[in-house]
Design a protein around this motif. Sequence first.
Motif, PDB file in Angstrom:
ATOM      1  N   ARG A  25      53.710  85.497  36.391  1.00  0.00           N
ATOM      2  CA  ARG A  25      54.105  86.226  37.600  1.00  0.00           C
ATOM      3  C   ARG A  25      53.812  85.398  38.842  1.00  0.00           C
ATOM      4  NH1 ARG A  25      50.261  89.139  40.593  1.00  0.00           N
ATOM      5  NH2 ARG A  25      48.161  88.756  39.879  1.00  0.00           N
ATOM      6  N   ILE A  26      54.479  85.770  39.923  1.00  0.00           N
ATOM      7  CA  ILE A  26      54.253  85.115  41.210  1.00  0.00           C
ATOM      8  C   ILE A  26      52.995  85.720  41.825  1.00  0.00           C
ATOM      9  CG2 ILE A  26      55.171  84.786  43.537  1.00  0.00           C
ATOM     10  CD1 ILE A  26      58.005  84.953  42.205  1.00  0.00           C
ATOM     11  N   VAL A  27      52.045  84.870  42.195  1.00  0.00           N
ATOM     12  CA  VAL A  27      50.797  85.369  42.772  1.00  0.00           C
ATOM     13  C   VAL A  27      50.805  85.329  44.293  1.00  0.00           C
ATOM     14  CG1 VAL A  27      49.392  84.860  40.748  1.00  0.00           C
ATOM     15  CG2 VAL A  27      49.641  83.127  42.517  1.00  0.00           C
ATOM     16  N   GLY A  28      51.771  84.623  44.883  1.00  0.00           N
ATOM     17  CA  GLY A  28      51.857  84.552  46.339  1.00  0.00           C
ATOM     18  C   GLY A  28      52.652  83.333  46.764  1.00  0.00           C
ATOM     19  N   SER A  29      52.412  82.903  47.999  1.00  0.00           N
ATOM     20  CA  SER A  29      53.100  81.719  48.524  1.00  0.00           C
ATOM     21  C   SER A  29      52.079  80.757  49.117  1.00  0.00           C
ATOM     22  CB  SER A  29      54.136  82.118  49.579  1.00  0.00           C
ATOM     23  OG  SER A  29      53.506  82.788  50.648  1.00  0.00           O
ATOM     24  N   LEU A  30      52.409  79.464  49.076  1.00  0.00           N
ATOM     25  CA  LEU A  30      51.494  78.449  49.592  1.00  0.00           C
ATOM     26  C   LEU A  30      51.331  78.607  51.099  1.00  0.00           C
ATOM     27  CD1 LEU A  30      49.833  75.876  48.908  1.00  0.00           C
ATOM     28  CD2 LEU A  30      51.805  74.579  49.682  1.00  0.00           C
ATOM     29  N   ARG A  31      50.096  78.701  51.539  1.00  0.00           N
ATOM     30  CA  ARG A  31      49.803  78.822  52.965  1.00  0.00           C
ATOM     31  C   ARG A  31      49.238  77.527  53.518  1.00  0.00           C
ATOM     32  NH1 ARG A  31      45.969  79.853  56.634  1.00  0.00           N
ATOM     33  NH2 ARG A  31      46.482  81.244  58.328  1.00  0.00           N
ATOM     34  N   ASP A  32      48.385  76.861  52.727  1.00  0.00           N
ATOM     35  CA  ASP A  32      47.684  75.681  53.226  1.00  0.00           C
ATOM     36  C   ASP A  32      47.202  74.848  52.046  1.00  0.00           C
ATOM     37  OD1 ASP A  32      46.494  73.909  55.000  1.00  0.00           O
ATOM     38  OD2 ASP A  32      45.026  75.333  55.779  1.00  0.00           O
ATOM     39  N   ILE A  33      46.842  73.607  52.342  1.00  0.00           N
ATOM     40  CA  ILE A  33      46.194  72.721  51.379  1.00  0.00           C
ATOM     41  C   ILE A  33      44.955  72.174  52.063  1.00  0.00           C
ATOM     42  CG2 ILE A  33      46.388  70.578  50.052  1.00  0.00           C
ATOM     43  CD1 ILE A  33      49.420  71.051  49.926  1.00  0.00           C
ATOM     44  N   VAL A  45      45.638  77.020  49.282  1.00  0.00           N
ATOM     45  CA  VAL A  45      45.391  78.363  49.800  1.00  0.00           C
ATOM     46  C   VAL A  45      46.691  79.141  49.625  1.00  0.00           C
ATOM     47  CG1 VAL A  45      44.730  79.728  51.806  1.00  0.00           C
ATOM     48  CG2 VAL A  45      43.741  77.452  51.471  1.00  0.00           C
ATOM     49  N   VAL A  46      46.578  80.287  48.966  1.00  0.00           N
ATOM     50  CA  VAL A  46      47.746  81.099  48.634  1.00  0.00           C
ATOM     51  C   VAL A  46      47.668  82.418  49.385  1.00  0.00           C
ATOM     52  CG1 VAL A  46      48.988  82.262  46.764  1.00  0.00           C
ATOM     53  CG2 VAL A  46      47.923  80.027  46.368  1.00  0.00           C
ATOM     54  N   ASN A  47      48.753  82.730  50.091  1.00  0.00           N
ATOM     55  CA  ASN A  47      48.877  84.018  50.771  1.00  0.00           C
ATOM     56  C   ASN A  47      49.430  85.005  49.760  1.00  0.00           C
ATOM     57  OD1 ASN A  47      49.447  86.216  52.347  1.00  0.00           O
ATOM     58  ND2 ASN A  47      50.700  85.121  53.822  1.00  0.00           N
ATOM     59  N   THR A  48      48.661  86.042  49.431  1.00  0.00           N
ATOM     60  CA  THR A  48      49.076  87.010  48.416  1.00  0.00           C
ATOM     61  C   THR A  48      50.090  88.013  48.952  1.00  0.00           C
ATOM     62  OG1 THR A  48      47.292  88.546  48.934  1.00  0.00           O
ATOM     63  CG2 THR A  48      46.857  86.852  47.249  1.00  0.00           C
ATOM     64  N   GLY A  49      50.203  88.122  50.279  1.00  0.00           N
ATOM     65  CA  GLY A  49      51.120  89.086  50.861  1.00  0.00           C
ATOM     66  C   GLY A  49      50.560  90.497  50.862  1.00  0.00           C
ATOM     67  N   ASN A  50      49.339  90.645  50.382  1.00  0.00           N
ATOM     68  CA  ASN A  50      48.693  91.951  50.300  1.00  0.00           C
ATOM     69  C   ASN A  50      47.570  91.992  51.334  1.00  0.00           C
ATOM     70  OD1 ASN A  50      46.950  94.097  49.559  1.00  0.00           O
ATOM     71  ND2 ASN A  50      47.575  93.940  47.425  1.00  0.00           N
ATOM     72  N   ILE A  51      47.580  92.977  52.216  1.00  0.00           N
ATOM     73  CA  ILE A  51      46.563  93.028  53.275  1.00  0.00           C
ATOM     74  C   ILE A  51      45.158  93.225  52.723  1.00  0.00           C
ATOM     75  CG2 ILE A  51      48.154  93.782  55.062  1.00  0.00           C
ATOM     76  CD1 ILE A  51      47.035  96.627  54.699  1.00  0.00           C
ATOM     77  N   PHE A  52      45.051  93.767  51.513  1.00  0.00           N
ATOM     78  CA  PHE A  52      43.729  93.969  50.926  1.00  0.00           C
ATOM     79  C   PHE A  52      43.210  92.718  50.233  1.00  0.00           C
ATOM     80  CE2 PHE A  52      45.746  98.201  50.939  1.00  0.00           C
ATOM     81  CZ  PHE A  52      44.902  98.810  51.851  1.00  0.00           C
ATOM     82  N   ASN A  53      44.099  91.906  49.684  1.00  0.00           N
ATOM     83  CA  ASN A  53      43.695  90.674  48.998  1.00  0.00           C
ATOM     84  C   ASN A  53      43.664  89.471  49.925  1.00  0.00           C
ATOM     85  OD1 ASN A  53      43.344  91.889  46.530  1.00  0.00           O
ATOM     86  ND2 ASN A  53      45.390  91.402  45.800  1.00  0.00           N
ATOM     87  N   GLY A  54      44.559  89.414  50.918  1.00  0.00           N
ATOM     88  CA  GLY A  54      44.591  88.302  51.876  1.00  0.00           C
ATOM     89  C   GLY A  54      44.940  86.986  51.229  1.00  0.00           C
ATOM     90  N   ASN A  55      44.179  85.940  51.538  1.00  0.00           N
ATOM     91  CA  ASN A  55      44.407  84.601  51.006  1.00  0.00           C
ATOM     92  C   ASN A  55      43.432  84.322  49.869  1.00  0.00           C
ATOM     93  OD1 ASN A  55      46.361  84.026  52.992  1.00  0.00           O
ATOM     94  ND2 ASN A  55      44.764  83.451  54.433  1.00  0.00           N
ATOM     95  N   TRP A  56      43.937  83.604  48.846  1.00  0.00           N
ATOM     96  CA  TRP A  56      43.093  83.173  47.743  1.00  0.00           C
ATOM     97  C   TRP A  56      43.111  81.654  47.685  1.00  0.00           C
ATOM     98  CZ3 TRP A  56      39.859  86.330  45.348  1.00  0.00           C
ATOM     99  CH2 TRP A  56      40.111  87.696  45.411  1.00  0.00           C
ATOM    100  N   ILE A  57      42.038  81.089  47.184  1.00  0.00           N
ATOM    101  CA  ILE A  57      41.936  79.633  47.083  1.00  0.00           C
ATOM    102  C   ILE A  57      41.851  79.252  45.608  1.00  0.00           C
ATOM    103  CG2 ILE A  57      39.417  79.675  47.373  1.00  0.00           C
ATOM    104  CD1 ILE A  57      39.677  77.020  48.868  1.00  0.00           C
ATOM    105  N   TYR A  58      42.618  78.226  45.240  1.00  0.00           N
ATOM    106  CA  TYR A  58      42.644  77.720  43.872  1.00  0.00           C
ATOM    107  C   TYR A  58      42.289  76.237  43.905  1.00  0.00           C
ATOM    108  CZ  TYR A  58      45.307  81.947  42.824  1.00  0.00           C
ATOM    109  OH  TYR A  58      45.707  83.246  42.683  1.00  0.00           O
TER     110      TYR A  58
END
Length: 175
Positions: A25-33, A45-58
């Motif tokens: 599944r798609i987890v979000g879109s690339l926001r930053d490196i 850094v991935v923007n999840t598009g969800n206001i509760f989850n925000g950005n995630w880092i992988y």
Amino acid sequence: MKGEISLRRFKALCKKEVYSLKSKRIVGSLRDILVDNKGHMRYIVVNTGNIFNGNWIYGIHNVKSFTKNAIEIKDEARRELRADGDAQSIINILGRMVKSEDKIVGMVEDVHLDLRHRSIIGFEISRGFLMDVCNGMQIILFEDILFKDGYIVCHSRNGLEVYKGGIKNIINREG
């Protein structure tokens, strides 16, 4: 790796979908490196598009490939985004002033990446619209720079290379 594109600009990657191979599944879109001071990619850094989850880092080790259409990650092991002392955000590099010998050379317009080696190649420098149209854009190689507070120092003007023509260079080539 199959489907991997070696050289890319950050602005071309930004907002690409990030796809988990494990959950399919798609987890979000690339926001930053985030990169270290040697120019090696450390995290995406991935923007999840969800206001509760925000950005995630992988971690970059979790990225299987940067394809033409998406960024594929192996699994969804992630952590909350926290400031990492030795990591630079590419988004924060964009728009920074570049100086050489206390003279302003231009502003960082884009960052060129080597996705195969997961590192920065250099920075695309803009000296303003009219100068870019006339003389062409310039690129400074990563190894020729030093990060300072709020700006970047280019050690020598020899590190600046004109590319993508410009009216002046096109006329000289055809003349």
